[in-house]
Motif scaffolding. Structure first.
Motif, mmCIF file in Angstrom:
data_model
loop_
_atom_site.group_PDB
_atom_site.id
_atom_site.type_symbol
_atom_site.label_atom_id
_atom_site.label_comp_id
_atom_site.label_asym_id
_atom_site.label_seq_id
_atom_site.Cartn_x
_atom_site.Cartn_y
_atom_site.Cartn_z
ATOM 1 N N LEU A 29 0.801 -1.187 -0.020
ATOM 2 C CA LEU A 29 -0.132 0.124 -0.192
ATOM 3 C C LEU A 29 0.764 1.382 -0.126
ATOM 4 C CD1 LEU A 29 -2.789 -1.003 2.556
ATOM 5 C CD2 LEU A 29 -2.920 -0.696 0.134
ATOM 6 N N SER A 30 1.990 1.183 0.627
ATOM 7 C CA SER A 30 2.859 2.405 0.634
ATOM 8 C C SER A 30 3.928 2.624 -0.185
ATOM 9 C CB SER A 30 3.548 2.550 2.144
ATOM 10 O OG SER A 30 4.421 1.323 2.310
ATOM 11 N N GLY A 31 4.258 1.533 -1.107
ATOM 12 C CA GLY A 31 5.105 1.582 -2.108
ATOM 13 C C GLY A 31 6.623 1.269 -1.538
ATOM 14 N N ILE A 32 6.656 0.721 -0.376
ATOM 15 C CA ILE A 32 7.790 0.674 0.431
ATOM 16 C C ILE A 32 8.201 -0.903 0.350
ATOM 17 C CG2 ILE A 32 9.140 0.722 2.390
ATOM 18 C CD1 ILE A 32 7.515 3.368 2.907
ATOM 19 N N SER A 33 9.392 -1.317 0.116
ATOM 20 C CA SER A 33 9.947 -2.679 -0.025
ATOM 21 C C SER A 33 9.590 -3.346 1.500
ATOM 22 C CB SER A 33 11.304 -2.890 -0.469
ATOM 23 O OG SER A 33 12.158 -2.505 0.709
ATOM 24 N N TYR A 34 9.107 -4.483 1.470
ATOM 25 C CA TYR A 34 8.878 -5.361 2.697
ATOM 26 C C TYR A 34 10.134 -5.243 3.501
ATOM 27 C CZ TYR A 34 8.136 -9.566 5.620
ATOM 28 O OH TYR A 34 7.881 -10.224 6.548
ATOM 29 N N GLY A 35 11.134 -5.596 3.018
ATOM 30 C CA GLY A 35 12.522 -5.382 3.659
ATOM 31 C C GLY A 35 12.789 -4.228 4.342
ATOM 32 N N TYR A 36 12.702 -3.127 3.709
ATOM 33 C CA TYR A 36 12.766 -1.782 4.462
ATOM 34 C C TYR A 36 11.785 -1.562 5.498
ATOM 35 C CZ TYR A 36 13.387 3.126 4.767
ATOM 36 O OH TYR A 36 13.631 4.633 5.030
ATOM 37 N N LEU A 37 10.798 -1.725 5.195
ATOM 38 C CA LEU A 37 9.638 -1.574 6.303
ATOM 39 C C LEU A 37 9.869 -2.520 7.441
ATOM 40 C CD1 LEU A 37 6.802 -0.284 6.904
ATOM 41 C CD2 LEU A 37 5.705 -2.335 5.928
ATOM 42 N N ALA A 38 10.286 -3.779 7.430
ATOM 43 C CA ALA A 38 10.360 -4.401 8.360
ATOM 44 C C ALA A 38 11.485 -3.906 9.308
ATOM 45 C CB ALA A 38 10.912 -5.650 8.018
ATOM 46 N N LYS A 39 12.827 -3.349 8.524
ATOM 47 C CA LYS A 39 13.583 -2.922 9.225
ATOM 48 C C LYS A 39 13.393 -1.487 10.174
ATOM 49 C CE LYS A 39 17.367 -4.744 6.600
ATOM 50 N NZ LYS A 39 18.753 -4.605 5.482
ATOM 51 N N ILE A 40 12.451 -0.403 9.467
ATOM 52 C CA ILE A 40 11.932 0.630 10.212
ATOM 53 C C ILE A 40 10.992 0.045 11.536
ATOM 54 C CG2 ILE A 40 10.104 2.295 9.888
ATOM 55 C CD1 ILE A 40 10.504 2.517 6.914
ATOM 56 N N GLU A 41 10.328 -1.048 11.351
ATOM 57 C CA GLU A 41 9.766 -1.217 12.628
ATOM 58 C C GLU A 41 10.476 -1.854 13.492
ATOM 59 O OE1 GLU A 41 6.251 -4.184 12.412
ATOM 60 O OE2 GLU A 41 4.992 -2.404 11.140
ATOM 61 N N ARG A 42 11.597 -2.391 13.374
ATOM 62 C CA ARG A 42 12.410 -3.163 14.290
ATOM 63 C C ARG A 42 13.501 -1.940 14.802
ATOM 64 N NH1 ARG A 42 12.936 -7.514 10.659
ATOM 65 N NH2 ARG A 42 14.978 -6.749 9.888
ATOM 66 N N GLY A 43 13.411 -0.845 14.329
ATOM 67 C CA GLY A 43 14.429 0.165 14.568
ATOM 68 C C GLY A 43 15.783 0.204 14.133
ATOM 69 N N GLU A 44 15.893 -0.594 12.912
ATOM 70 C CA GLU A 44 17.085 -0.787 12.242
ATOM 71 C C GLU A 44 17.455 0.378 11.329
ATOM 72 O OE1 GLU A 44 17.029 -4.697 10.874
ATOM 73 O OE2 GLU A 44 17.057 -5.718 12.887
ATOM 74 N N LYS A 45 16.707 0.832 10.600
ATOM 75 C CA LYS A 45 16.535 1.765 9.906
ATOM 76 C C LYS A 45 15.518 2.922 9.804
ATOM 77 C CE LYS A 45 19.135 -0.154 6.269
ATOM 78 N NZ LYS A 45 20.261 0.696 5.717
ATOM 79 N N PRO A 46 16.298 4.232 9.938
ATOM 80 C CA PRO A 46 15.443 5.328 10.140
ATOM 81 C C PRO A 46 14.514 5.918 9.085
ATOM 82 C CG PRO A 46 17.425 6.148 9.493
ATOM 83 C CD PRO A 46 17.540 4.537 9.618
ATOM 84 N N VAL A 47 13.573 6.681 9.240
ATOM 85 C CA VAL A 47 12.755 7.080 8.263
ATOM 86 C C VAL A 47 13.274 8.717 8.014
ATOM 87 C CG1 VAL A 47 10.548 8.129 7.435
ATOM 88 C CG2 VAL A 47 10.613 6.085 8.712
ATOM 89 N N THR A 48 13.756 8.725 6.786
ATOM 90 C CA THR A 48 14.524 9.811 6.486
ATOM 91 C C THR A 48 13.971 10.885 5.598
ATOM 92 O OG1 THR A 48 15.822 9.022 4.531
ATOM 93 C CG2 THR A 48 16.859 8.696 6.775
ATOM 94 N N LYS A 49 12.817 10.628 4.892
ATOM 95 C CA LYS A 49 12.112 11.298 3.917
ATOM 96 C C LYS A 49 10.735 11.741 4.221
ATOM 97 C CE LYS A 49 15.042 9.456 -0.045
ATOM 98 N NZ LYS A 49 14.970 8.998 -1.222
ATOM 99 N N ARG A 50 10.256 12.732 4.048
ATOM 100 C CA ARG A 50 8.853 13.005 4.198
ATOM 101 C C ARG A 50 8.118 12.073 3.536
ATOM 102 N NH1 ARG A 50 11.754 17.774 4.253
ATOM 103 N NH2 ARG A 50 11.408 19.289 5.952
ATOM 104 N N ARG A 51 8.632 11.710 2.075
ATOM 105 C CA ARG A 51 7.674 11.080 1.169
ATOM 106 C C ARG A 51 7.307 9.631 1.992
ATOM 107 N NH1 ARG A 51 9.527 8.925 -4.680
ATOM 108 N NH2 ARG A 51 7.616 8.219 -5.443
ATOM 109 N N THR A 52 8.264 9.199 2.473
ATOM 110 C CA THR A 52 8.292 7.821 3.181
ATOM 111 C C THR A 52 7.253 7.987 4.232
ATOM 112 O OG1 THR A 52 10.573 7.249 2.465
ATOM 113 C CG2 THR A 52 9.495 5.877 4.284
#
Length: 400
Positions: A29-52
C-alpha cells in the motif's frame, strides 16, 4: 527520559497491528519494500524522507503526526514550559475572531510594539519556543484590542498577520495538530480586513506553507497559485511560494518540478539586493541564502545524500537568522549521514545545529530518526559519546 523505541518504527508497528494489516500488505500500500518496512519497525532503519513518512501514514489511514508521536514528551525544562503555554495560545486562537475585541485592557501601544519587535528580532530568529509561546497569547489579545482603534487599526492588523503566522509556525513545528489551520484562518481574516493585496498574498503563502503534510498535492496547488499571482511589489512572497512548491513536489517524488521551482525561486532572489530580505520581519527570510538552504533540504528529500554538500558552497549563513542556520546544519548533517565516510562530519553538523537552536532541533522528526539510526554504531564510532548525549537530550532511547 527515554522512550521504549524509536518514534516512527514503534508507532508504525502498533498502528499496523491495530489496523490488522500484515507487513506485506502495508508495504504494498505504501510503495515501500517489505525488507525496508520491516527494518523501520525493528528500529534498524530510520525514516529519512517526508515522502516515506507520508506514504506510510496514507497506507495506515492516519495523519503523519500519529506516526511521529508529536508533540514529543518534554525532556528539558524549556520544552515543558513551552508545552504549558501552548494551551493558552490555542485558547487565544480559537476563542477570538479578528474583529472581536477582548474585554481586558491593553498596555500602551509603544509597550506592545516593544514585545512585537522582540518577537520578530529576537525570539523567532533565535527559535526560542518557550518565550514565543509565553508571549503570543497576550500579544495577540492586545493587538485585537488595538485593531478596533481607528488610529491604530492598520498597524495592529499588519502586526496581527505576522503574529498569527508566528503562532501557526510554532504550533506546526511542535506538532500541535489543528492549531496551524486556525492561525492561518485568523491571518487571512486580518489581511482581508486590511484590504492590502500584499498581505493577502502573504497570508495565502502561509496557508500553503503550513498546510498539513497529509495533502501535498493541495499544498503544491496552493503554492503555485501564490507564485503566479502575488503582487510584484513584494517578490519575496512569489519566491517563498516557489520554495514551498518545490518542497511539496519533492515530497511527492517529483524531482523535475522541485528543481524547476527552485530555479524560479533563485531567479526571484536575484532581483533583491540583500542576500536576505528584511521583509516581512522574520516571516520569510527570502533571498539567495535561503534559496541555498532550501536546496539543501530538498536535496536530502530527493535522496542526494552527501552530495548536498555542494549547496553549502558560497552560502552566507551569517546573513540569515539563527533559526534558518540551524535548519541548514540539520539537513546538511542528515545528508552527510547517508554515507559512512562523511558520517562523523554529519553528526558534527547536527550537534552544531542543536547548539544554535536546541528546541528546534529536538523537535525535528527527521533529526530524531537520524539520531536513532546512528545509535546502533555509537560504541564503534568516534562520535559515540556525543551521539548518546544528543540522544539523551532528545529523549531518544539508546540502542544497545
Amino acid at each position: 527520559m527515554y522512550d521504549d523505541g524509536n518514534d516512527v518504527g514503534r508507532r508504525l508497528r502498533e498502528i499496523r497491528s491495530w489496523r490488522q494489516l500484515s507487513l506485506q500488505v502495508t508495504a504494498d500500500l505504501s510503495g515501500i519494500s517489505y525488507g525496508y518496512l520491516a527494518k523501520i519497525e525493528r528500529g534498524e532503519k530510520p525514516v529519512t524522507k517526508r515522502r516515506t513518512l507520508e506514504a506510510l501514514a496514507a497506507a495506515l489511514r492516519v495523519s503523519p503526526v500519529e506516526l511521529t508521536g508529536k508533540p514529543y514528551t518534554p525532556v528539558a525544562k524549556d520544552d515543558a514550559e513551552t508545552f504549558a503555554q501552548m494551551t493558552a495560545l490555542g485558547d487565544m486562537l480559537i476563542g477570538w475572531w479578528v474583529g472581536e475585541v477582548p474585554d481586558t485592557p491593553a498596555r500602551p501601544w509603544e509597550t506592545v510594539l516593544v514585545d512585537f519587535d522582540r518577537l520578530n528580532n529576537e525570539l523567532r530568529p533565535g527559535s526560542d519556543y518557550a518565550a514565543q509561546a509565553a508571549m503570543l497569547p497576550g500579544l495577540v489579545r492586545e493587538l485585537l484590542v488595538y485593531a478596533a482603534d481607528p488610529q491604530r487599526k492598520t498597524d495592529a492588523l499588519v502586526a496581527l498577520v505576522q503574529a498569527y503566522h508566528a503562532a501557526g509556525a510554532l504550533a506546526a513545528r511542535l506538532g500541535f495538530a489543528g492549531l496551524p489551520t486556525v492561525a492561518v484562518e485568523r491571518m487571512r481574516s486580518a489581511a482581508e480586513l486590511l484590504g492590502d493585496p500584499v498581505w493577502v498574498a502573504a497570508s495565502a503563502w502561509s496557508r500553503a506553507h503550513l498546510l498539513s503534510s497529509t495533502s501535498r498535492p493541495r499544498q503544491y496547488q496552493l503554492a503555485v497559485r501564490v507564485a503566479d499571482s502575488a503582487p510584484v511589489e513584494r517578490p519575496e512572497t512569489r519566491g517563498m511560494a516557489n520554495l514551498t512548491a518545490a518542497l511539496a513536489a519533492a515530497s511527492q517524488g517529483d524531482a523535475d518540478s522541485a528543481r524547476t521551482h527552485l530555479d524560479e525561486a533563485a531567479a526571484v532572489a536575484e532581483q533583491l539586493e540583500p542576500d536576505v530580505s528584511p521583509w516581512p520581519p522574520s516571516m520569510m527570510n527570502f533571498g539567495r541564502t535561503n534559496v541555498g538552504i532550501w536546496k539543501t533540504s530538498i536535496g536530502v528529500e530527493l535522496g542526494e545524500g552527501a552530495k548536498v554538500a555542494r549547496y553549502a558552497r558560497g552560502l552566507r549563513l551569517e546573513s540569515i537568522s539563527t533559526s534558518r542556520q540551524a535548519g541548514f546544519w540539520a539537513d546538511y548533517g542528515r545528508g552527510l549521514l547517508a554515507e559512512r565516510k562523511t558520517r562523523e562530519e554529519g553528526l558534527g553538523a547536527i550537534l552544531h545545529a542543536e547548539r544554535l537552536a536546541p528546541q528546534q532541533i529536538r523537535s525535528n522528526t527527521f533529526v530524531r530518526e537520524a539520531v536513532f539510526g546512528l545509535l546502533g554504531s555509537a560504541r564503534r564510532d568516534a562520535g559515540g559519546r556525543e551521539l548518546r548525549g544528543l540522544a539523551w537530550r532528545m529523549g531518544v532511547v539508546p540502542n544497545g
